[in-house]
Motif scaffolding. Sequence first.
Motif, PDB file in Angstrom:
ATOM      1  N   THR A 138      -5.348   5.966   0.924  1.00 49.37           N
ATOM      2  CA  THR A 138      -5.117   4.466   0.606  1.00 49.37           C
ATOM      3  C   THR A 138      -4.956   3.972   2.209  1.00 49.37           C
ATOM      4  OG1 THR A 138      -3.716   4.838  -1.409  1.00 49.37           O
ATOM      5  CG2 THR A 138      -3.443   2.757  -0.276  1.00 49.37           C
ATOM      6  N   TYR A 139      -4.488   4.483   3.068  1.00 46.37           N
ATOM      7  CA  TYR A 139      -4.406   3.859   4.354  1.00 46.37           C
ATOM      8  C   TYR A 139      -5.562   4.072   4.775  1.00 46.37           C
ATOM      9  CZ  TYR A 139       0.806   3.756   4.045  1.00 46.37           C
ATOM     10  OH  TYR A 139       2.181   3.457   3.946  1.00 46.37           O
ATOM     11  N   LYS A 154      -1.536   8.821  -0.501  1.00 50.07           N
ATOM     12  CA  LYS A 154      -1.186   7.541   0.512  1.00 50.07           C
ATOM     13  C   LYS A 154      -1.977   7.552   1.535  1.00 50.07           C
ATOM     14  CE  LYS A 154       3.191   7.731   1.166  1.00 50.07           C
ATOM     15  NZ  LYS A 154       4.479   8.078   1.862  1.00 50.07           N
ATOM     16  N   PHE A 166       0.905  -1.230   0.047  1.00 48.81           N
ATOM     17  CA  PHE A 166       0.210   0.035   0.076  1.00 48.81           C
ATOM     18  C   PHE A 166       0.983   1.269  -0.107  1.00 48.81           C
ATOM     19  CE2 PHE A 166      -1.928  -3.040   2.893  1.00 48.81           C
ATOM     20  CZ  PHE A 166      -2.885  -3.768   2.216  1.00 48.81           C
ATOM     21  N   TYR A 167       2.169   1.111  -0.343  1.00 48.46           N
ATOM     22  CA  TYR A 167       3.000   2.451  -0.160  1.00 48.46           C
ATOM     23  C   TYR A 167       2.943   3.147  -1.795  1.00 48.46           C
ATOM     24  CZ  TYR A 167       7.197   5.068   0.326  1.00 48.46           C
ATOM     25  OH  TYR A 167       8.187   6.321   0.392  1.00 48.46           O
TER      26      TYR A 167
END
Length: 281
Positions: free
Chosen positions: A188-189, A185, A157-158
């Motif tokens: 996404t997290y 990012k 997920f980076y």
Amino acid sequence: MDWKTFQALLSGVNKYSTAFGRIWLSVVFVFRVMVYVVAAERVWSDDQKDFDCNTRQPGCANVCYDYFFPISHIRLWALQLIFVTCPSFMVVMHVAYRNERERKFHAKHGANNGAKLYENTGKKHGGLWWTYMLSLFAKTSIEIAFLYILHRIYDSFYLPRLVKCDVRPCPNTVDCYIGHPTEKKVFTYFMVGASGLCIVLNVCEIFYLVFKRLTSIRKKMSKNREMAKHVHYSKENSCSDCTLPMSSLEMQPLKPKCPGHLQATLPAHLRASAPNLSSAA
């Protein structure tokens, strides 16, 4: 995509869900659908335009973008939301099937006699309980599958700020820059965390339904055992009046069968007499 129609369809599931199911539905709409529609969709709207490479080679930027982003986050999340909510419609369809059977039964036998096929068509027992459990397992499996796909494609997920691309037709290794990397990012997290929370809620609901089912079965078995003891005790009490124990029968004196007649007396010469001990001495 018309998310209002999607929400209207899923609202019917809320009537047949447990407390965990209602929380799960709230998390899906508030923390996933709303965030997706209001914010995340706009962040990824011009994703390919913001992907800039330090070369003018025709087709190089497009090939590099396709290599590092085979499927966009936003489209993957849209597929995930659609697939993860579809199993809930199985419960709605099963309840609709029960309602149709109940309607046909009333049309055939009449609604005034009070007979019913189901006490409550939306109550989770019998086949509906298994359908609900199947939907929970399906939702959990879909969530885990999409998280695994996202993890495999985007390396845990980076999202880096800079990627190096040497895919043809690029003439050499070129540097490509991703637009809004920090913002993407964060989203996404956030979406991964919301998906993980939904998995936890599904697992809690599975354990809750299994525990409730086992408790109901144990209560039913205990009730049947108590009824069996009561029936056995009633039978013993009803038979104790007609039979007496042997000790009681032995203690009762024997009565003549014909009390109205005198018993026959023995002749004098047949009567036993005690020996005269004094004369013998």
